[in-house]
Design a protein around this motif. Structure first.
Motif, PDB file in Angstrom:
ATOM      1  N   GLY A 148       0.403   1.337  -8.294  1.00  0.00           N
ATOM      2  CA  GLY A 148      -0.091   2.242  -7.263  1.00  0.00           C
ATOM      3  C   GLY A 148       0.947   2.773  -6.304  1.00  0.00           C
ATOM      4  O   GLY A 148       0.728   3.802  -5.672  1.00  0.00           O
ATOM      5  N   GLY A 149       2.078   2.059  -6.138  1.00  0.00           N
ATOM      6  CA  GLY A 149       3.088   2.536  -5.202  1.00  0.00           C
ATOM      7  C   GLY A 149       2.536   2.635  -3.791  1.00  0.00           C
ATOM      8  O   GLY A 149       2.032   1.650  -3.225  1.00  0.00           O
ATOM      9  N   ARG A 150       2.584   3.846  -3.224  1.00  0.00           N
ATOM     10  CA  ARG A 150       2.100   4.059  -1.852  1.00  0.00           C
ATOM     11  C   ARG A 150       0.604   4.363  -1.796  1.00  0.00           C
ATOM     12  O   ARG A 150       0.080   4.729  -0.745  1.00  0.00           O
ATOM     13  CB  ARG A 150       2.892   5.207  -1.210  1.00  0.00           C
ATOM     14  N   VAL A 155     -13.483  -4.493   6.921  1.00  0.00           N
ATOM     15  CA  VAL A 155     -13.161  -3.081   6.734  1.00  0.00           C
ATOM     16  C   VAL A 155     -12.233  -2.941   5.541  1.00  0.00           C
ATOM     17  O   VAL A 155     -11.553  -3.893   5.142  1.00  0.00           O
ATOM     18  CB  VAL A 155     -12.488  -2.466   7.986  1.00  0.00           C
ATOM     19  N   ILE A 156     -12.217  -1.743   4.980  1.00  0.00           N
ATOM     20  CA  ILE A 156     -11.268  -1.408   3.917  1.00  0.00           C
ATOM     21  C   ILE A 156     -10.261  -0.434   4.497  1.00  0.00           C
ATOM     22  O   ILE A 156     -10.626   0.610   5.045  1.00  0.00           O
ATOM     23  CB  ILE A 156     -11.983  -0.785   2.709  1.00  0.00           C
ATOM     24  N   ILE A 157      -8.988  -0.769   4.403  1.00  0.00           N
ATOM     25  CA  ILE A 157      -7.938   0.075   4.953  1.00  0.00           C
ATOM     26  C   ILE A 157      -7.063   0.630   3.829  1.00  0.00           C
ATOM     27  O   ILE A 157      -6.942   0.035   2.762  1.00  0.00           O
ATOM     28  CB  ILE A 157      -7.063  -0.684   5.970  1.00  0.00           C
ATOM     29  N   ASN A 158      -6.481   1.793   4.103  1.00  0.00           N
ATOM     30  CA  ASN A 158      -5.529   2.430   3.187  1.00  0.00           C
ATOM     31  C   ASN A 158      -4.160   2.446   3.873  1.00  0.00           C
ATOM     32  O   ASN A 158      -3.884   3.323   4.685  1.00  0.00           O
ATOM     33  CB  ASN A 158      -5.957   3.861   2.872  1.00  0.00           C
ATOM     34  N   PRO A 159      -3.289   1.496   3.578  1.00  0.00           N
ATOM     35  CA  PRO A 159      -1.989   1.448   4.258  1.00  0.00           C
ATOM     36  C   PRO A 159      -1.109   2.669   3.997  1.00  0.00           C
ATOM     37  O   PRO A 159      -0.298   3.046   4.842  1.00  0.00           O
ATOM     38  CB  PRO A 159      -1.339   0.176   3.703  1.00  0.00           C
ATOM     39  N   GLY A 160      -1.270   3.289   2.834  1.00  0.00           N
ATOM     40  CA  GLY A 160      -0.453   4.453   2.490  1.00  0.00           C
ATOM     41  C   GLY A 160      -1.268   5.724   2.508  1.00  0.00           C
ATOM     42  O   GLY A 160      -1.748   6.168   3.551  1.00  0.00           O
ATOM     43  N   ALA A 161      -1.428   6.337   1.341  1.00  0.00           N
ATOM     44  CA  ALA A 161      -2.191   7.586   1.240  1.00  0.00           C
ATOM     45  C   ALA A 161      -3.606   7.376   1.759  1.00  0.00           C
ATOM     46  O   ALA A 161      -4.188   6.292   1.632  1.00  0.00           O
ATOM     47  CB  ALA A 161      -2.211   8.065  -0.205  1.00  0.00           C
ATOM     48  N   GLN A 162      -4.183   8.446   2.335  1.00  0.00           N
ATOM     49  CA  GLN A 162      -5.490   8.337   2.986  1.00  0.00           C
ATOM     50  C   GLN A 162      -6.542   9.265   2.382  1.00  0.00           C
ATOM     51  O   GLN A 162      -7.673   8.873   2.182  1.00  0.00           O
ATOM     52  CB  GLN A 162      -5.342   8.664   4.475  1.00  0.00           C
ATOM     53  N   TRP A 163      -6.146  10.518   2.121  1.00  0.00           N
ATOM     54  CA  TRP A 163      -7.090  11.552   1.700  1.00  0.00           C
ATOM     55  C   TRP A 163      -6.710  12.151   0.344  1.00  0.00           C
ATOM     56  O   TRP A 163      -5.543  12.143  -0.053  1.00  0.00           O
ATOM     57  CB  TRP A 163      -7.088  12.733   2.672  1.00  0.00           C
ATOM     58  N   PHE A 164      -7.693  12.742  -0.314  1.00  0.00           N
ATOM     59  CA  PHE A 164      -7.443  13.753  -1.333  1.00  0.00           C
ATOM     60  C   PHE A 164      -7.486  15.080  -0.586  1.00  0.00           C
ATOM     61  O   PHE A 164      -8.550  15.657  -0.362  1.00  0.00           O
ATOM     62  CB  PHE A 164      -8.514  13.721  -2.433  1.00  0.00           C
ATOM     63  N   GLY A 196       8.030   6.916   4.671  1.00  0.00           N
ATOM     64  CA  GLY A 196       6.684   7.424   4.440  1.00  0.00           C
ATOM     65  C   GLY A 196       6.618   8.306   3.216  1.00  0.00           C
ATOM     66  O   GLY A 196       6.186   7.896   2.137  1.00  0.00           O
ATOM     67  N   TYR A 197       7.064   9.550   3.364  1.00  0.00           N
ATOM     68  CA  TYR A 197       7.151  10.472   2.236  1.00  0.00           C
ATOM     69  C   TYR A 197       8.241  11.482   2.546  1.00  0.00           C
ATOM     70  O   TYR A 197       8.817  11.507   3.638  1.00  0.00           O
ATOM     71  CB  TYR A 197       5.808  11.143   1.938  1.00  0.00           C
TER      72      TYR A 197
END
Length: 462
Positions: free
Chosen positions: A50-52, A66-75, A377-378
């Motif tokens: 999955g990488g980031r 809660v479920i968190i997204n440490p990297g990517a957040q949205w489509f 980050g990116y």
């Protein structure tokens, strides 16, 4: 450390979205009747795919998680006229995952006082319009906005600066922003992005080797002997082609040695692209807290301490506020997560009142700049060098191909450039996979397995 020798047609380095997309492209070829299968292996330095693109479940208190997204957040969605949807969304639907549309409703605050919504939105839209139509020489966004009589207020900083690119406006290339997709809406997945990337990897999962960090790539400009890749655990791989999907931060770190060094054109391009500094601070609330805004409300805050912070409130309807820190604030997360957390809570308390402090029961800080497998980050390009994204995507010696969110992310049908996004990683990985298949189909194979095994030792020592 003594390891084992492996031989394959194509070696893919990295099991993030770019690497997985390259592997899926080759796997799709292998499923076609009448075509010679191409053997491939995916090496992942970390202990998960999955990488980031990750998600994790955090228990706040008994019965409250809660479920968190440490990297990517949205489509993200491209909002320019005549644009196609995010190319990853068809997969989300195929997997039967529930989507939440995010129109990204925004509130603006300046030192705790609510700002003028229409005034800020009009300024952002005008800035986007001017950027889209700009044909002059590349310049930094701070100068561009100032010369356009827009100023450099908080709304522009959070939309185009630190929170968006991981760098202040005076370091952001106007041309790069103009060429990339424009996003002010998108989609969430219920359950985070982890389940999505797990499903996406299923067709190629058996080809992925975890905990296999690459230390050295041996290649020759004539390409006739393929590529020999050495790993830190002592294994060695001899492949006809290599697809390298490491982040720009890793490529520039020296953790992967190239023998010989990368060609001057690629080395020069790499010197003009960097990793933006970006982190998140997750503020998790108890069950008693009543959120004063709707789920997924976006808050742009210029705090009394002079910082620009973006908050995603009531993240996905959970008792969670995700704080987005870019630029210097992201570096603070890497250096002093406790101080960074204090700034995030203080900034939110300016808006919602000090009583929120009693309801925040757990926090978590990402530190992507300290992550050795990412180092930031990116990607972002230096001013005057927006063309390096495409230059880095050019094949190296006919045997090595770079891919990832930083390079070669132009959608083949729409012409949109998705760099810095998950969709960009997908497009880039598919592009590299297709180029490898085309290269192998032209009859430029690098000998038989026996011939390559015989030359194995002498090649590595050359």
């Amino acid at each position: 450390m003594a390891g084992t020798h492996h031989i394959c047609d194509t070696l893919i380095i990295g099991a993030g979205l770019a690497g997985l997309s390259a592997a899926r492209t080759i796997e799709a070829h292998n499923q076609e009747e009448g075509l010679r299968p191409v053997s491939y292996t995916v090496l992942e330095a970390g202990d998960k795919i999955g990488g980031r693109v990750q998600s994790e479940t955090v228990e706040i208190e008994p019965g409250n998680s809660v479920i968190i997204n440490p990297g990517a957040q949205w489509f993200h969605a491209d909002v320019r006229p005549n644009s196609a949807e995010n190319p990853l969304l068809p997969y989300v639907r195929e997997y039967g995952m529930e989507l939440f549309h995010d129109d990204m409703p925004r509130d603006f605050y300046d030192r705790g006082q609510r700002g003028n919504f229409l005034k800020n939105i009009r300024k952002i839209n005008e800035a986007r319009r001017l950027i889209d139509h700009y044909q002059g020489p590349d310049t930094d966004l701070a100068s561009f906005f100032t010369n356009s009589n827009l100023g450099t207020g908080s709304a522009l900083c959070t939309t185009f600066g630190e929170v968006e690119t991981g760098a202040p406006l005076h370091e952001v290339s106007t041309h790069d922003v103009r060429e990339l997709v424009a996003c002010n809406r998108g989609e969430f997945t219920k359950g985070g992005l982890g389940p999505f990337v797990a499903k996406y990897a299923e067709p190629v999962r058996e080809h992925v080797k975890l905990n296999s960090a690459v230390s050295k790539i041996n290649w020759k400009p004539d390409g006739r002997e393929g590529v020999v890749v050495e790993t830190k655990n002592g294994d060695t791989y001899h492949a006809k082609r290599v697809i390298l999907t490491a982040s720009v931060g890793v490529l520039k770190s020296g953790n992967i040695q190239f023998n010989p060094p990368l060609p001057p054109a690629h080395a020069n391009s790499l010197s003009h692209i960097n990793m933006g500094n970006f982190n998140k601070i997750f503020l998790m609330f108890d069950k008693k807290f009543k959120f004063p805004v709707n789920a997924n409300t976006h808050i742009d805050a210029h705090t009394r301490s002079g910082h620009d912070i973006f908050y995603l409130s009531h993240d996905n309807g959970q008792p969670l506020v995700t704080s987005f820190f870019g630029g210097d604030l992201a570096r603070l997360c890497d250096r002093d997560p406790e101080q960074a957390t204090k700034l995030a809570i203080d900034g939110l308390a300016e808006i919602w009142g000090d009583s929120i402090r009693d309801h925040i029961v757990k926090t978590k800080v990402t530190q992507w700049g300290n992550e050795p497998l990412v180092r930031g980050g990116y990607s972002r390009v230096e001013i005057g060098h927006h063309d390096v994204r495409q230059q880095l995507a050019e094949p190296i010696g006919g045997v090595m191909y770079l891919a990832g969110e930083a390079m070669g992310t132009t959608h083949p049908e729409t012409g949109r450039k998705w760099a810095t996004h998950m969709a960009g990683a997908k497009i880039s990985g598919e592009r590299a996979g297709q180029e490898v298949l085309q290269s192998l189909s032209r009859g430029s194979d690098v000998g038989t397995a026996g011939e390559r095994r015989a030359s194995f030792t002498s090649y590595v020592r050359t």
